[in-house]
Write an enzyme that holds these catalytic residues in place. Sequence first.
Site, PDB file in Angstrom:
ATOM      1  N   HIS A   1     110.260  64.866 -31.518  1.00  0.00           N
ATOM      2  CA  HIS A   1     110.070  63.503 -32.046  1.00  0.00           C
ATOM      3  C   HIS A   1     110.776  62.564 -31.082  1.00  0.00           C
ATOM      4  O   HIS A   1     111.870  62.856 -30.599  1.00  0.00           O
ATOM      5  CB  HIS A   1     110.670  63.400 -33.449  1.00  0.00           C
ATOM      6  CG  HIS A   1     110.578  62.046 -34.077  1.00  0.00           C
ATOM      7  ND1 HIS A   1     109.508  61.203 -33.883  1.00  0.00           N
ATOM      8  CD2 HIS A   1     111.428  61.380 -34.904  1.00  0.00           C
ATOM      9  CE1 HIS A   1     109.690  60.088 -34.571  1.00  0.00           C
ATOM     10  NE2 HIS A   1     110.857  60.162 -35.188  1.00  0.00           N
TER      11      HIS A   1
ATOM     12  N   GLY B   1     106.959  71.789 -40.029  1.00  0.00           N
ATOM     13  CA  GLY B   1     107.121  73.056 -39.334  1.00  0.00           C
ATOM     14  C   GLY B   1     106.617  74.249 -40.126  1.00  0.00           C
ATOM     15  O   GLY B   1     106.092  75.213 -39.557  1.00  0.00           O
TER      16      GLY B   1
ATOM     17  N   GLU C   1     105.448  57.579 -42.117  1.00  0.00           N
ATOM     18  CA  GLU C   1     106.372  58.175 -43.091  1.00  0.00           C
ATOM     19  C   GLU C   1     106.806  57.159 -44.143  1.00  0.00           C
ATOM     20  O   GLU C   1     106.847  57.453 -45.339  1.00  0.00           O
ATOM     21  CB  GLU C   1     107.605  58.706 -42.359  1.00  0.00           C
ATOM     22  CG  GLU C   1     107.345  59.917 -41.487  1.00  0.00           C
ATOM     23  CD  GLU C   1     108.516  60.247 -40.575  1.00  0.00           C
ATOM     24  OE1 GLU C   1     108.508  61.326 -39.969  1.00  0.00           O
ATOM     25  OE2 GLU C   1     109.448  59.416 -40.457  1.00  0.00           O
TER      26      GLU C   1
END
Length: 340
Positions: free
Chosen positions: A109, A135, A196
């Site tokens: 990121h 993940g 997000e």
Amino acid sequence: MALNIYYDKDADLGRLDGKTVAVVGYGSQGHAHSQNLHASGVNVVVGLRKESPSWAKAEAAGLRVLTPAEAAREADIVMMTLPDETTAQIYREEIEPGLQSGNYLAVAHGFNIHFEAIRPPEGLNVFMVAPKGPGHTVRAHYEEGRGVPALVAVHQDPSGDTLQIALAYAKGIGAGRAGIIETNFREETETDLFGEQAVLCGGLTALMQAGYETLVEAGYAPEMAYFETIHEVKLIVDLIYEDGIANMRYSVSNTAEYGDLSRGPRVIDADTKARMKQILEEIQTGQFAKEFILENQSGAVSFSALRKRGAGHEMEEVGARLRSLMPWLKEKRLVDRSKN
């Protein structure tokens, strides 16, 4: 501008032959990267502090574990998969002293590179491989012979082959099976944070909670409210994931589709979009990054309080009770806290 999208055929895993990859961290992304690379035949070490509870988990998965400092000294490529709030300090104190010119520093990121919490020396190659999924999904898809798309970007390239190394890494974690999309650190970081905050986590969960509370406050059973505003979200999202919003609207009833098209814009309106633009501006100017870094430097008191308040909401208890009636949900679950 056309996007460059790469696949397995465009990436040479052989570029990692003779190289050691250190994956620092063993959380959601770290466990997936290290296990997938190991399964792809890459020489992997995991970097963890000795007191980390993940040390035993990584060893149980057949991985060699070293401290972050030891891993950095041994590795040619160091991938940082630590939380954003701890990455910069661990990089400065434990990783950077062990790196040499010509090594590769990688991140999953762009946060710390883009907002300059980490400023790599000029002789270091720097790239990003950012899977577009948690993940646990990256690992599950790899095991099933599939992949999760990933973004790739190069920040520094003194060796001249950083993109090729990044593509090989992305192939090693399975991303080449789905598509590796070339971007840059700014675009990945700012769009990821916005997604997000405004939609995927913040916007969606706030919408679900508001819907749940509206029904309960109107006198409906909490269980009915949970099913209609939270549980069934997955059914709708799966249809969208499969073939877009139009596919979802084709699949639901005419009543649902009409309600969607006529009432949805009343819930998410111009005022909502204006607040989204404000959130994006806070990301672009670095205001959010500064706030988040300072929050964690001061002990994360507000963060902890927000987390506790969210976990203590009535809908969490109702959801747990309803899920206990559906034991099949635990089969092939993505998150098993005892292992990852």
